[in-house]
Design a protein around this motif. Sequence first.
Motif, PDB file in Angstrom:
ATOM      1  N   TRP A 150       3.152  22.221  -7.268  1.00 26.51           N
ATOM      2  CA  TRP A 150       3.506  20.798  -7.213  1.00 26.51           C
ATOM      3  C   TRP A 150       2.300  19.871  -7.298  1.00 26.51           C
ATOM      4  O   TRP A 150       2.448  18.702  -7.659  1.00 26.51           O
ATOM      5  N   HIS A 151       1.101  20.373  -6.950  1.00 21.09           N
ATOM      6  CA  HIS A 151      -0.051  19.466  -6.916  1.00 21.09           C
ATOM      7  C   HIS A 151      -1.119  19.884  -7.922  1.00 21.09           C
ATOM      8  O   HIS A 151      -1.134  21.002  -8.442  1.00 21.09           O
ATOM      9  N   GLU A 152      -2.026  19.002  -8.159  1.00 23.24           N
ATOM     10  CA  GLU A 152      -3.093  19.223  -9.120  1.00 23.24           C
ATOM     11  C   GLU A 152      -3.982  20.395  -8.682  1.00 23.24           C
ATOM     12  O   GLU A 152      -4.396  20.470  -7.534  1.00 23.24           O
ATOM     13  N   GLY A 153      -4.253  21.291  -9.621  1.00 23.03           N
ATOM     14  CA  GLY A 153      -5.153  22.409  -9.332  1.00 23.03           C
ATOM     15  C   GLY A 153      -4.553  23.479  -8.450  1.00 23.03           C
ATOM     16  O   GLY A 153      -5.293  24.258  -7.835  1.00 23.03           O
ATOM     17  N   THR A 154      -3.219  23.562  -8.361  1.00 20.70           N
ATOM     18  CA  THR A 154      -2.590  24.598  -7.539  1.00 20.70           C
ATOM     19  C   THR A 154      -3.069  25.982  -7.950  1.00 20.70           C
ATOM     20  O   THR A 154      -3.098  26.317  -9.136  1.00 20.70           O
ATOM     21  N   ALA A 163      -8.749  21.926  -6.499  1.00 22.77           N
ATOM     22  CA  ALA A 163      -7.391  21.500  -6.173  1.00 22.77           C
ATOM     23  C   ALA A 163      -7.424  20.164  -5.445  1.00 22.77           C
ATOM     24  O   ALA A 163      -8.388  19.821  -4.765  1.00 22.77           O
ATOM     25  N   ASN A 164      -6.341  19.424  -5.611  1.00 27.36           N
ATOM     26  CA  ASN A 164      -6.197  18.164  -4.895  1.00 27.36           C
ATOM     27  C   ASN A 164      -4.800  18.132  -4.293  1.00 27.36           C
ATOM     28  O   ASN A 164      -3.810  17.906  -4.992  1.00 27.36           O
ATOM     29  N   LYS A 170      -2.558  14.892  -4.827  1.00 33.58           N
ATOM     30  CA  LYS A 170      -2.213  14.381  -6.148  1.00 33.58           C
ATOM     31  C   LYS A 170      -1.183  15.292  -6.819  1.00 33.58           C
ATOM     32  O   LYS A 170      -1.511  16.360  -7.325  1.00 33.58           O
ATOM     33  N   VAL A 188       1.364  16.838  -9.664  1.00 33.25           N
ATOM     34  CA  VAL A 188       1.246  16.955 -11.114  1.00 33.25           C
ATOM     35  C   VAL A 188       2.066  15.824 -11.752  1.00 33.25           C
ATOM     36  O   VAL A 188       3.002  15.290 -11.132  1.00 33.25           O
ATOM     37  N   PRO A 189       1.727  15.414 -12.978  1.00 32.63           N
ATOM     38  CA  PRO A 189       2.384  14.240 -13.589  1.00 32.63           C
ATOM     39  C   PRO A 189       3.904  14.312 -13.630  1.00 32.63           C
ATOM     40  O   PRO A 189       4.580  13.273 -13.526  1.00 32.63           O
TER      41      PRO A 189
END
Length: 495
Positions: free
Chosen positions: A344-348, A356-357, A360, A362-363
Amino acid sequence: LRFLSTACLFSCFAVAQADTYTIHSPDKRLDVQVSNSAAGLTYSVSLDGNTFITPSTLGLIINDLPIGQAEMEFQGKQDARIEDSFELFAGKTRYIADHYNTSTFKFTSNDERKLDLQLVVRVYDHGVALRYLLPAQAGLQSFTIQNETTRFGFAGDYACHGLNLGKFANSHEGEFDPVQASRIREHNLYDAPLVCKTGVGQTTFALAESDVRNYPGAWFSGRGDGRLGVDIRLTPRFDSRVDGLEKAAVRANMGADGVRTPWRVIMVGDSPGELVESTLIATLGEPSQVKDTSWIKPGKTAWDWWNDNQVAIANPGMNTDTYKAYIDFAAALGLEYILIDAGWHEGTALTSKPGANLLKPVPAMDLPAILDYAKDKGVGVWLWVQWKQLDWQMEEALSAYQQWGIKGIKVDFMDRSDQEMVDYFHKLLTATARHKLMVNLHGAYPPNGLVRTYPHYLTQEAVMGAEYNKWSERITATHNVTLPFTRMILGPIDY
């Protein structure tokens, strides 16, 4: 209510010079004998006069030298009878009676170190617990513990069930296979619990641990001397390798309150079913550190990973419409929550991968819209996170999740039980309590009483669960009906 009767203080050692001391359970059926002799400290356990744990060694290896393996100077003991009770927020039963007899023995080593060591023994009607205390003393400031010499000697070739994982770093998932005590080897690493029948009626006991803090998790290994029983084996620290060998299990700094080890627990029942009913592991956990529990609400959860995000919409996947569909599903069935799992998040990443963040999405995931939709439908949302990625952003992420209205987090892939990982569990559970977030731990070590200490810690894995049906045929009927009498006697299970 709490009732304490003190029979003897440390100062009364002049009238307590006997080599062997007996502590009875409140109902007088269980007896523990502690002995101090030229062979060192030992204990044994009997039920109705039948000894099922034979005289077994006690002690620690501190800075590579043993304490407790030779006769100790007895300094006195304190006896007490406790009648207490408490409420367990979530678990087998809500109201738990905490009744036991206890003795605290004070010894000093008979060597040039003159180290003070205390042994605490509790005897319940349904089990025994013992631990060591190293009080603050000049001879110990910063030190290491390599291992314990705690042993569980068996009076016979018991029929046992155990999970032999064979390595320290793992997710604690596998089959609890039948094994005769005589087949347990020194190189084996059996996870908690190790469950055995004594052969006297249906009497069954289980070996486990509770209240682990500033210390690693423990395993059970064969004695290595050809005799029946198992020894404690501590998980070594990952930063303690010397010449390729694992050395220290514990790095300790002496404080005013001293250093204490976890409880070594022997759960006892007249039948395997009595172990299922036992709450001893939770009872031995440290009392709750969470005063306000009004925000803790257990419930059922719709889980996306189970069916790979395949819902009856166009283009299902890790996107907003898919999770709105999950919310509709949960609302229609009366489920309290949905879980948004990995991706679900950036850099999972499933491993400890930088970049990873956790703040944030994902779009394709409009998380504010998802959370608003869930709130309107009366459904709470949980988020999956990888443990190390969370550690890098812990305070920032947990603060944001609380602001967003997230109800809980599923933390995954710890896959260790060394001292550093145990510290992480306490750090995480303390922080999530502060931010009013419930917790489910996957890739976790077996339950050891934390559900009492942190009531928002609702459930955990440490089990070979139904997910294995996706890629194997290991989930058999035998496995499923064995779990209630093995893994599940320790605490909650996310199967």
